[in-house]
Enzyme design. Structure first.
Site, PDB file in Angstrom:
ATOM      1  N   GLY A 104       0.830  -1.195   0.000  1.00  0.00           N
ATOM      2  CA  GLY A 104       0.000   0.000   0.000  1.00  0.00           C
ATOM      3  C   GLY A 104       0.863   1.244   0.000  1.00  0.00           C
ATOM      4  N   ALA A 105       1.484   1.536  -1.138  1.00  0.00           N
ATOM      5  CA  ALA A 105       2.405   2.676  -1.216  1.00  0.00           C
ATOM      6  C   ALA A 105       1.670   3.954  -1.584  1.00  0.00           C
ATOM      7  CB  ALA A 105       3.504   2.392  -2.230  1.00  0.00           C
ATOM      8  N   GLY A 106       0.559   4.218  -0.864  1.00  0.00           N
ATOM      9  CA  GLY A 106      -0.096   5.504  -0.978  1.00  0.00           C
ATOM     10  C   GLY A 106       0.654   6.523  -0.141  1.00  0.00           C
TER      11      GLY A 106
ATOM     12  N   GLY B 156       1.866   4.820   3.312  1.00  0.00           N
ATOM     13  CA  GLY B 156       2.905   3.814   3.142  1.00  0.00           C
ATOM     14  C   GLY B 156       4.185   4.380   2.560  1.00  0.00           C
TER      15      GLY B 156
ATOM     16  N   ASN C 238      -7.459   2.121   9.243  1.00  0.00           N
ATOM     17  CA  ASN C 238      -8.407   2.714  10.168  1.00  0.00           C
ATOM     18  C   ASN C 238      -9.428   1.664  10.608  1.00  0.00           C
ATOM     19  OD1 ASN C 238      -7.334   5.362  10.055  1.00  0.00           O
ATOM     20  ND2 ASN C 238      -8.382   5.728   8.110  1.00  0.00           N
TER      21      ASN C 238
ATOM     22  N   LYS D 131      -7.902   5.999  18.407  1.00  0.00           N
ATOM     23  CA  LYS D 131      -7.782   6.488  17.030  1.00  0.00           C
ATOM     24  C   LYS D 131      -9.096   6.280  16.272  1.00  0.00           C
ATOM     25  CE  LYS D 131      -6.237   7.272  12.740  1.00  0.00           C
ATOM     26  NZ  LYS D 131      -5.209   6.468  12.087  1.00  0.00           N
TER      27      LYS D 131
ATOM     28  N   GLU E  79     -13.834   5.063   2.431  1.00  0.00           N
ATOM     29  CA  GLU E  79     -13.767   4.013   3.446  1.00  0.00           C
ATOM     30  C   GLU E  79     -14.952   4.054   4.410  1.00  0.00           C
ATOM     31  OE1 GLU E  79      -9.638   2.379   4.925  1.00  0.00           O
ATOM     32  OE2 GLU E  79      -9.663   4.552   5.095  1.00  0.00           O
TER      33      GLU E  79
END
Length: 304
Positions: free
Chosen positions: A7-9, A12, A103, A186, A269
């Site tokens: 998850g290289a958003g 990440g 999340n 959180k 989400e």
């Protein structure tokens, strides 16, 4: 450490980039579109804490290509979680532990069921960041926190090692011995913050100008406090006060990743966050009226 980021958003790429900056071996497992972007533009972080660029990031397209990975940093959106399970099983079979920073809370039980309780570490992050048109990270606040901790006694060695890696890196890392409580704190905050900004389609500064609207954020915090307590996690009125105070102190233009996704016309989400809260409430017969209302307002934009 040898760290694999799935998850290289913005999230990440930021934390993976910071670990790389401090000398750790970081690889990114990405889909084809993101792989092409990373090969063309690299990973670049623009941050108040200093910029950093990886000209040629280490990229793989299949988990079978990974070797000797210590830790998998799982930073996908909740709706992408099912698509990562096969890769995660491959990596766990090779000896890796998984640190999810999604999340919500439902993903923890899902991952523990699929991968085994010993393989899933508890984690969460606080960061306000997005990607620009080149896929570079725009980190727009002072906050860049990563909190993690063992969910099983066998994980102490790897979380201690991760603690050292975070101390060496340019972000605020914290090893917690009460990680489930931190995750729920959180969850309480992000459900309120993402809910109000996405529903109103405004950053928090504009919302604060209207007390009648900002008040709804506090009521969602109170919903989530009741939900946490009903599931055995003691969140107090003081926790609610601190979460609301955090929203009061955010910059005028600060907003949630869900609101940023709504602005971009991306999938939201809302089902993972607000829908998950409602499902958890149903299991204990608890009504969450403000969370349910916000969920209903956001739902039409979920797949815009």
């Amino acid at each position: 450490m040898k760290i694999l980021v799935i998850g290289a958003g913005a999230l990440g790429a930021y934390f993976g980039g910071r670990w790389h900056e401090s000398g750790h071996e970081v690889t990114f497992l990405v889909r084809e579109r993101r792989a092409k972007q990373l090969k063309q533009h690299g990973i670049e972080i623009h941050s108040p804490h200093g910029n950093y660029k990886i000209e040629e990031p280490s990229i793989i397209r299949n988990a079978n290509e990974a070797e000797d990975i210590d830790l998998v940093f799982l930073s996908v959106k909740g709706y992408h979680l099912p698509g990562t399970i096969d890769s995660l099983k491959t990596l766990v079979d090779k000896g890796a532990k998984v640190l999810p920073v999604l999340n919500g809370v439902e993903h923890i039980s899902v991952l523990q069921k699929e991968l085994g309780e010993e393989s899933v570490i508890g984690g969460l992050s606080f960061i306000i960041a997005t990607l620009d048109e080149n896929g570079h990270v725009i980190h727009s606040s002072q906050i860049h926190d990563l909190i993690f901790g063992a969910l099983h006694q066998s994980q102490q060695e790897v979380v201690d090692e991760l603690g050292i890696a975070c101390e060496q890196s340019k972000f605020d890392g914290k090893l917690s011995d009460r990680i489930l409580k931190e995750i729920w704190k959180k969850y309480m905050f992000i459900t309120a913050f993402s809910g109000i900004t996405t529903a109103v389609n405004q950053p928090i500064g504009e919302i604060r100008k209207h007390p009648e609207t900002f008040h709804i954020a506090r009521k969602i915090l109170e919903d989530m406090q009741q939900l946490a307590n009903s599931h055995g996690l003691e969140l107090t009125d003081e926790h609610v006060d601190k979460a609301f105070e955090s929203m009061e102190n955010l910059g005028e233009e600060a907003t949630s990743s869900m609101h940023q996704d709504r602005r971009k016309g991306l999938t939201l989400e809302v089902e993972h966050l607000h829908g998950g809260a409602l499902r958890l409430g149903e299991t204990v017969g608890l009504k969450l009226p403000y969370t349910e209302a916000i969920y209903g307002i956001i739902k039409p934009f979920e797949n815009a």
